[in-house]
Design a protein around this motif. Structure first.
Motif, short mmCIF file in Angstrom:
data_model
loop_
_atom_site.label_atom_id
_atom_site.label_comp_id
_atom_site.label_asym_id
_atom_site.label_seq_id
_atom_site.Cartn_x
_atom_site.Cartn_y
_atom_site.Cartn_z
N GLY A 1 0.83 -1.19 0.00
CA GLY A 1 0.00 0.00 0.00
C GLY A 1 0.87 1.24 0.00
N ASN A 2 0.25 2.37 0.32
CA ASN A 2 0.95 3.65 0.37
C ASN A 2 1.99 3.62 1.49
OD1 ASN A 2 1.72 6.35 0.50
ND2 ASN A 2 -0.37 7.13 0.23
N ALA A 3 3.25 3.90 1.16
CA ALA A 3 4.31 3.85 2.17
C ALA A 3 4.47 5.17 2.93
CB ALA A 3 5.65 3.50 1.50
N ALA A 4 3.79 6.21 2.48
CA ALA A 4 4.06 7.55 3.01
C ALA A 4 3.51 7.77 4.41
CB ALA A 4 3.47 8.60 2.07
N GLU A 5 4.03 8.81 5.05
CA GLU A 5 3.51 9.31 6.31
C GLU A 5 2.33 10.25 6.04
OE1 GLU A 5 5.63 8.89 9.86
OE2 GLU A 5 4.92 7.28 8.57
N ALA A 6 1.40 10.29 6.97
CA ALA A 6 0.25 11.19 6.85
C ALA A 6 0.20 12.09 8.07
CB ALA A 6 -1.04 10.39 6.74
N LEU A 7 -0.13 13.36 7.82
CA LEU A 7 -0.33 14.33 8.88
C LEU A 7 -1.82 14.46 9.14
CD1 LEU A 7 0.99 16.58 10.70
CD2 LEU A 7 0.48 18.17 8.82
N LEU B 1 1.93 9.28 21.88
CA LEU B 1 0.55 9.01 21.46
C LEU B 1 0.46 7.54 21.09
CD1 LEU B 1 -2.30 9.97 20.75
CD2 LEU B 1 -1.46 10.53 18.46
N ARG B 2 -0.22 6.76 21.92
CA ARG B 2 -0.43 5.33 21.67
C ARG B 2 -1.91 5.08 21.40
NH1 ARG B 2 2.63 1.35 23.96
NH2 ARG B 2 1.28 0.02 22.71
N GLY B 3 -2.23 3.85 21.10
CA GLY B 3 -3.61 3.46 20.82
C GLY B 3 -3.76 3.02 19.39
N ASN B 4 -4.90 2.40 19.07
CA ASN B 4 -5.10 1.97 17.69
C ASN B 4 -5.35 3.19 16.80
OD1 ASN B 4 -7.89 2.65 17.89
ND2 ASN B 4 -8.35 0.64 18.73
N VAL B 5 -5.38 2.96 15.51
CA VAL B 5 -5.44 4.08 14.56
C VAL B 5 -6.67 4.96 14.77
CG1 VAL B 5 -5.65 4.67 12.10
CG2 VAL B 5 -3.99 2.94 12.84
N PRO B 6 -7.89 4.40 14.84
CA PRO B 6 -9.05 5.28 15.04
C PRO B 6 -8.97 6.07 16.35
CG PRO B 6 -9.76 3.11 14.29
CD PRO B 6 -8.31 3.00 14.63
N THR B 7 -8.42 5.46 17.40
CA THR B 7 -8.30 6.16 18.68
C THR B 7 -7.35 7.34 18.57
OG1 THR B 7 -8.76 4.16 19.95
CG2 THR B 7 -7.58 5.91 21.09
N GLY C 1 -2.54 2.82 6.77
CA GLY C 1 -3.49 2.41 7.79
C GLY C 1 -4.75 3.24 7.75
N LEU C 2 -4.60 4.54 7.56
CA LEU C 2 -5.77 5.42 7.48
C LEU C 2 -6.61 5.09 6.25
CD1 LEU C 2 -3.87 8.67 8.45
CD2 LEU C 2 -5.68 7.61 9.81
N GLU C 3 -5.95 4.85 5.13
CA GLU C 3 -6.68 4.53 3.89
C GLU C 3 -7.40 3.19 4.02
OE1 GLU C 3 -3.48 6.99 1.14
OE2 GLU C 3 -3.45 4.80 1.16
N ARG C 4 -6.77 2.21 4.65
CA ARG C 4 -7.39 0.90 4.78
C ARG C 4 -8.63 0.94 5.68
NH1 ARG C 4 -1.41 -1.89 5.24
NH2 ARG C 4 -1.16 -2.26 2.99
#
Length: 308
Positions: A99-105, A147-153, A174-177
């Protein structure tokens, strides 16, 4: 083997999405599979940044134990979480298309489209040493907090401004998935904030001697993705860094001309020094590019920045 292939996975929303993607991909090749959810230490100990925990393989160890014990046939990992040195008897069997390897802000307020666009003194959340170091290098004025927790959190914490958060860095894939792409303020240039080795890719780990399972997974192999992550993971291994080390890697197009180039980066934790190097990838031996870039970084003093 007879019966369904047992896919071991963590229980987070992203991990389940990834395992379900593998199950569906196998189903398209008329191979039955079922999910087996396994709790890991990284899921249980969420009160501290990962680099403060002892050991390694925080998101993979328990799943690998189940693989060795025969309770599952395949361990489905986010490849960036998988140590470069696998347990005896295990092997990386297949790397599907990346998938997309980039970082997201992700930002609390709308209208911000870059790290440079964050207000002076803004608070950015991440528990990745690699991200912490690179953000401090780009913007020493920013306050970087765990900042910990799963992606939606994590996304929700930013959107609510919890703990004073103004922004966070997460993996774009992860955000896209998880269909959270609309929360992305900016997808960052990988040469600005370089991703983790293997970011955006899945790794399907198997027992090294289980040729039957390897054969059933074979249709999912994506050779270009496998070559890219082999180069990136080779760099991490050659530097002796673990998954939590401030080591970044990215495979991009070689310009001008065809082919790919591996970029590697090591950044001091305080952001004061950042080393970047690159080398062309020989498709016949992608691991060699990782070793070459590691040697270039070592020559610039990478070991000192990594605390060795």
């Amino acid at each position: 083997m007879s019966g369904a292939v047992k896919l071991g996975t963590r229980g987070s929303a992203l991990a389940l999405w990834q395992a379900e993607w593998v199950r569906a991909a196998l189903a398209r090749h008329r191979i039955a599979a079922e999910l087996v959810v396994i709790a890991t230490r990284g899921d249980a100990e969420v009160d501290r940044p990962l680099h403060q925990l002892e050991g390694k393989g925080f998101f993979t160890h328990e799943i690998e134990e189940a693989l060795l014990d025969g309770r599952i046939d395949v361990a489905v990992h986010s490849l960036k979480d998988l140590p470069t040195e696998l347990a005896d008897g295990l092997a990386l069997g297949v790397v599907p298309e990346r998938g997309n390897a980039a970082e997201a802000l992700v930002t609390r307020d709308n209208g911000i489209t870059s790290v440079a666009g964050l207000a002076a003194g803004a608070t950015v959340g991440t528990s990745s040493l690699r991200r912490v170091a690179q953000i401090r290098h780009l913007r020493p004025d920013l306050a970087v907090v765990p900042l910990r927790g799963n992606v939606p959190t994590r996304v929700q914490k930013v959107k609510e401004g919890r703990d004073g958060l103004d922004a966070a860095l997460l993996a774009a894939a992860g955000l896209e998935r998880l269909e959270l792409a609309d929360r992305i303020a900016a997808r960052l240039d990988p040469l600005e904030v370089m991703p983790a080795p293997g970011q955006g890719a899945l790794g399907l780990e198997v027992r090294a001697d289980d040729q039957t399972v390897r054969a059933r997974l074979a249709p999912l192999e994506h050779a270009p993705s496998a070559r890219a992550v082999a180069a990136e993971r080779s760099l991490l291994a050659a530097l002796g860094g673990g998954c939590q080390a401030p080591v970044a890697a990215y495979v991009g197009p070689r310009a001008p001309g065809p082919g790919s180039r591996l970029y590697g980066r090591v950044t001091a934790l305080d952001g004061a020094v950042q080393l970047t190097a690159s080398a062309d990838i020989d498709e016949r031996d992608p691991v060699a590019a990782g070793v070459a870039v590691a040697d270039l970084l070592q020559a610039q003093g990478a070991s000192r920045l990594l605390g060795r």
